[in-house]
Design a protein around this motif. Structure first.
Motif, PDB file in Angstrom:
ATOM      1  N   GLU A  22       0.975  -0.669  -0.026  1.00 55.98           N
ATOM      2  CA  GLU A  22      -0.018  -0.376  -0.237  1.00 55.98           C
ATOM      3  C   GLU A  22       0.678   0.972   0.285  1.00 55.98           C
ATOM      4  O   GLU A  22       0.638   2.337  -0.462  1.00 55.98           O
ATOM      5  CB  GLU A  22      -0.843   0.527   0.839  1.00 55.98           C
ATOM      6  CG  GLU A  22      -2.106  -0.591   1.158  1.00 55.98           C
ATOM      7  CD  GLU A  22      -3.026  -0.471  -0.278  1.00 55.98           C
ATOM      8  OE1 GLU A  22      -2.869   0.781  -0.245  1.00 55.98           O
ATOM      9  OE2 GLU A  22      -3.368  -1.235  -0.792  1.00 55.98           O
ATOM     10  N   ARG A  56      -2.970   6.090  -9.124  1.00 55.25           N
ATOM     11  CA  ARG A  56      -4.526   6.245  -7.715  1.00 55.25           C
ATOM     12  C   ARG A  56      -5.176   7.107  -8.497  1.00 55.25           C
ATOM     13  O   ARG A  56      -6.523   7.036  -7.843  1.00 55.25           O
ATOM     14  CB  ARG A  56      -3.884   5.834  -6.039  1.00 55.25           C
ATOM     15  CG  ARG A  56      -4.445   5.779  -5.778  1.00 55.25           C
ATOM     16  CD  ARG A  56      -4.266   5.075  -4.247  1.00 55.25           C
ATOM     17  NE  ARG A  56      -4.377   3.322  -3.814  1.00 55.25           N
ATOM     18  CZ  ARG A  56      -4.443   2.506  -2.394  1.00 55.25           C
ATOM     19  NH1 ARG A  56      -3.878   3.575  -1.918  1.00 55.25           N
ATOM     20  NH2 ARG A  56      -3.954   1.372  -3.078  1.00 55.25           N
ATOM     21  N   GLU A 109      -9.475   6.123  -8.824  1.00 57.40           N
ATOM     22  CA  GLU A 109     -10.098   6.504  -7.567  1.00 57.40           C
ATOM     23  C   GLU A 109     -11.529   7.226  -8.270  1.00 57.40           C
ATOM     24  O   GLU A 109     -12.230   7.829  -7.963  1.00 57.40           O
ATOM     25  CB  GLU A 109      -9.479   6.540  -6.805  1.00 57.40           C
ATOM     26  CG  GLU A 109      -8.972   5.990  -5.752  1.00 57.40           C
ATOM     27  CD  GLU A 109      -8.229   5.995  -4.433  1.00 57.40           C
ATOM     28  OE1 GLU A 109      -7.666   6.758  -3.258  1.00 57.40           O
ATOM     29  OE2 GLU A 109      -7.830   4.883  -4.040  1.00 57.40           O
ATOM     30  N   ARG A 144     -11.145   1.029  -9.075  1.00 62.00           N
ATOM     31  CA  ARG A 144      -9.749   0.426  -8.164  1.00 62.00           C
ATOM     32  C   ARG A 144      -8.205   0.345  -8.324  1.00 62.00           C
ATOM     33  O   ARG A 144      -8.304  -0.211  -9.774  1.00 62.00           O
ATOM     34  CB  ARG A 144     -10.878  -0.227  -7.354  1.00 62.00           C
ATOM     35  CG  ARG A 144      -9.670  -0.913  -5.949  1.00 62.00           C
ATOM     36  CD  ARG A 144     -10.702  -1.746  -5.058  1.00 62.00           C
ATOM     37  NE  ARG A 144     -10.268  -2.251  -4.349  1.00 62.00           N
ATOM     38  CZ  ARG A 144      -9.021  -3.178  -3.995  1.00 62.00           C
ATOM     39  NH1 ARG A 144      -8.829  -3.839  -5.379  1.00 62.00           N
ATOM     40  NH2 ARG A 144      -7.982  -3.325  -2.494  1.00 62.00           N
ATOM     41  N   SER A 155      -5.334  -1.160  -7.351  1.00 67.13           N
ATOM     42  CA  SER A 155      -3.333  -2.815  -5.886  1.00 67.13           C
ATOM     43  C   SER A 155      -2.846  -3.329  -6.747  1.00 67.13           C
ATOM     44  O   SER A 155      -3.009  -2.992  -7.578  1.00 67.13           O
ATOM     45  CB  SER A 155      -5.687  -3.272  -5.472  1.00 67.13           C
ATOM     46  OG  SER A 155      -5.081  -4.592  -6.453  1.00 67.13           O
ATOM     47  N   GLU A 207      -0.345  -6.539  -5.641  1.00 72.39           N
ATOM     48  CA  GLU A 207       0.240  -7.869  -4.977  1.00 72.39           C
ATOM     49  C   GLU A 207       1.273  -8.578  -6.395  1.00 72.39           C
ATOM     50  O   GLU A 207       1.329  -7.646  -6.902  1.00 72.39           O
ATOM     51  CB  GLU A 207      -0.997  -9.056  -5.714  1.00 72.39           C
ATOM     52  CG  GLU A 207      -1.314  -8.671  -6.926  1.00 72.39           C
ATOM     53  CD  GLU A 207      -2.534  -9.421  -6.563  1.00 72.39           C
ATOM     54  OE1 GLU A 207      -2.306 -10.982  -7.768  1.00 72.39           O
ATOM     55  OE2 GLU A 207      -3.498  -9.727  -5.726  1.00 72.39           O
ATOM     56  N   PHE A 225       0.054  -5.286 -10.449  1.00 72.13           N
ATOM     57  CA  PHE A 225      -0.867  -4.156 -10.691  1.00 72.13           C
ATOM     58  C   PHE A 225      -2.292  -4.577 -11.273  1.00 72.13           C
ATOM     59  O   PHE A 225      -2.109  -4.691 -12.668  1.00 72.13           O
ATOM     60  CB  PHE A 225      -0.612  -3.000 -11.411  1.00 72.13           C
ATOM     61  CG  PHE A 225       1.375  -2.540 -10.139  1.00 72.13           C
ATOM     62  CD1 PHE A 225       0.514  -1.350  -9.531  1.00 72.13           C
ATOM     63  CD2 PHE A 225       2.207  -2.706 -10.817  1.00 72.13           C
ATOM     64  CE1 PHE A 225       2.028  -0.980  -8.704  1.00 72.13           C
ATOM     65  CE2 PHE A 225       3.046  -2.518 -10.322  1.00 72.13           C
ATOM     66  CZ  PHE A 225       3.622  -1.290  -8.623  1.00 72.13           C
TER      67      PHE A 225
END
Length: 554
Positions: free
Chosen positions: A492, A520, A524, A529, A531, A533, A547
């Motif tokens: 994050e 971001r 948004e 959205r 994120s 990982e 992403f």
């Protein structure tokens, strides 16, 4: 003298004012009380009902007069020569006997010349004296009934009246009494002729003492010959009593309805005006800095109606505003910190440059100053772009954007400009079904940032894969690389402003640390959205970063 340009008074000062007659309550009372008031006025305007009662009274009195006239025609007449005459001596006691059952009735008998022969209220007293018996006095109304009658009479003066043509109504208390004396002139003689023929209309009048009198005239006949006229006058007390009963009932119902209207209006006002005032005070408290998390009372937030929706929206807006203020404060602090580093480096290099004369060291210091200047220029441009994103998205209307040609163009652009050892960008996306709602330029900026970030972390001759697919109401985009991945604790943090964790070997200052933060902001702002990982193989080893971006489908 007070300053005319000063700030307006705070809404919090209104909490000292009484709220019993607030403007909203006055409007609610007016709107709620007007319909029953109009209904009550319409019901109190009883001319048609009153005319019906009077018509029934007239018809009953006319029937009674016909009976009296028939009795006198049979029992109080005698033949003389070739005609029939009226016998006053027989008519007077007969008339009094006929009227005895009706104490509120007065009967008078006139002969064919208009001379009064008998009066049921006139009798011979002791010693031959003539005694006149008045009608029974009117019963005085009660205080409430008298008030109602007085108000009603005043009301009728303001309303149009409707008079029945078959009934003469005279409400003037100073009107002369109904009489049949020939000395009144030609008009009375005409009325006498009409009465003998049975053509006089009934006469209704209101006296000075408030009596409602009804008079009818019927000819007394013996056979086909008229022998006189019976004038019957009766006080119509039942008409006034029935009208008064109805008016009292209507006013009682109206009073009850008015009390209920006032109570319900007060309740409605308190359920509307009081919460609105509480919301106004909460907004004023927020403006003055009280309650950063929102100071809306919890009972308003728990309401299931529109007031609750407004309270929750106000609370949400206040929290979003404070979050934006906090973000701006952090952003300003971060900008100052990021600009301080290159400025410090430039100042140190300039101070050192003044003290050395070695041309090699001077060129090295000048190179440092140049790099820092380029770094500050890039940083300022990214900061300006970041500050413009929210404003641009708030005033730009989202349009349908087809992302498939954008991804294809970015892939072709990278292939045309890549060096031999640069990573390869592979696009795995359908040619249709990737239409989202957004701003095309900003969507291009997001994917350029993500692809550029993935390329910079991928090894030589590595692969960057871009996948896209529709998922119901959203469209999902995935950008994967084969780099070292992201520390789990930083998944994050990498979206924070000025966060920068670059691959080893990259020159310092080549990136401002705002790319992912701006991405971001854009995603948004488009109601999507983003994120991050890590990719892992079967053994759980990190094989790269991933992403994921989801945007609403058009």
């Amino acid at each position: 003298m007070p300053d005319a340009g000063g700030p307006p008074p705070s809404p919090t000062t209104d909490r000292e004012k009484p709220r019993w007659l607030s403007p909203l309550l006055r409007r609610i009372l007016l709107l709620n009380a007007l319909p029953p008031a109009l209904l009550a006025a319409a019901l109190l305007y009883l001319d048609q009902y009153q005319n019906g009662l009077l018509a029934a009274e007239v018809e009953a009195l006319r029937t009674q007069a016909r009976i009296y006239a028939a009795a006198i025609g049979e029992a109080a007449t005698r033949p003389r020569d070739d005609r029939t005459i009226l016998v006053p001596e027989a008519a007077r006691p007969l008339l009094r006997r006929l009227v005895e059952p009706s104490p509120n009735t007065q009967a008078r008998l006139f002969d064919n010349t208009g001379l009064m022969v008998a009066d049921s209220r006139v009798r011979e007293g002791p010693g031959g004296a003539i005694v006149t018996e008045p009608l029974p006095p009117p019963q005085p109304p009660g205080v409430f009934a008298g008030t109602v009658a007085g108000l009603y009479d005043r009301l009728l003066t303001l309303l149009p009246r409707q008079v029945r043509t078959e009934v003469v109504v005279d409400v003037n208390p100073d009107a002369p009494s109904f009489d049949w004396q020939p000395e009144f002139g030609a008009d009375r003689r005409e009325e006498l002729r009409l009465a003998l023929e049975g053509g006089v209309r009934p006469y209704i009048r209101r006296t000075n003492d408030g009596r409602l009198l009804v008079s009818v005239a019927e000819p007394a006949r013996r056979g086909a010959a008229s022998v006189g006229i019976v004038l019957l006058t009766r006080e119509a007390r039942e008409v006034d009593a029935r009208l008064l009963d109805i008016r009292v009932s209507v006013l009682a119902l109206f009073s009850t309805a008015l009390v209920l209207t006032v109570l319900l209006s007060t309740y409605l006002s308190r359920t509307l005006a009081t919460p609105i005032l509480q919301l106004a005070r909460a907004a004023a408290a927020m403006r003055e800095g009280e309650g950063r998390g929102g100071s809306v009372p919890k009972p308003l937030l728990d309401r299931p109606d529109e007031i609750g929706v407004l309270a929750r929206d106000l609370q949400t807006a206040a929290r979003a505003l404070w979050a934006r203020i906090d973000a701006n404060e952090r952003f300003a602090a971060d900008v100052a910190h990021e600009l301080r580093n290159p400025l410090t480096s430039v100042r140190s290099a300039i101070e050192t440059l003044r003290r050395i004369e070695d041309p090699v060291k001077q060129r090295r210091l000048l190179a440092i100053i140049s790099d820092d200047a380029v770094r500050m220029d890039r940083l300022i441009n990214d900061i300006a772009d970041s500050s413009r994103v929210d404003a641009e998205l708030s005033r730009t209307i989202a349009q349908p954007v087809d992302v498939a040609p954008i991804l294809s163009a970015l892939g072709e652009l990278h292939a045309a400009t890549r060096d031999d050892e640069d990573p390869v960008v592979e696009i795995e996306a359908p040619q249709e079904g990737l239409i989202v709602r957004g701003v095309e330029g900003r969507i291009v900026q997001v994917f350029r940032n993500l692809i550029g970030n993935a390329v910079s972390f991928s090894p030589a001759n590595g692969h960057v894969t871009v996948r896209a697919r529709p998922t119901g109401q959203m469209v999902e985009f995935v950008v994967e690389d084969e780099g070292p991945g992201i520390p789990d604790a930083k998944l994050e943090s990498i979206f924070d402003r000025f966060y920068s964790e670059r691959p080893s070997g990259e020159r310092f200052g080549q990136h401002s640390g705002l790319g992912l933060s701006i991405s971001r902001q854009i995603v948004e702002g488009l109601r999507g959205r983003i994120s991050a990982e890590n990719k892992r193989d079967a053994n759980g080893t990190i094989t790269g970063a991933r992403f994921i971006v989801t945007l609403p489908a058009a």
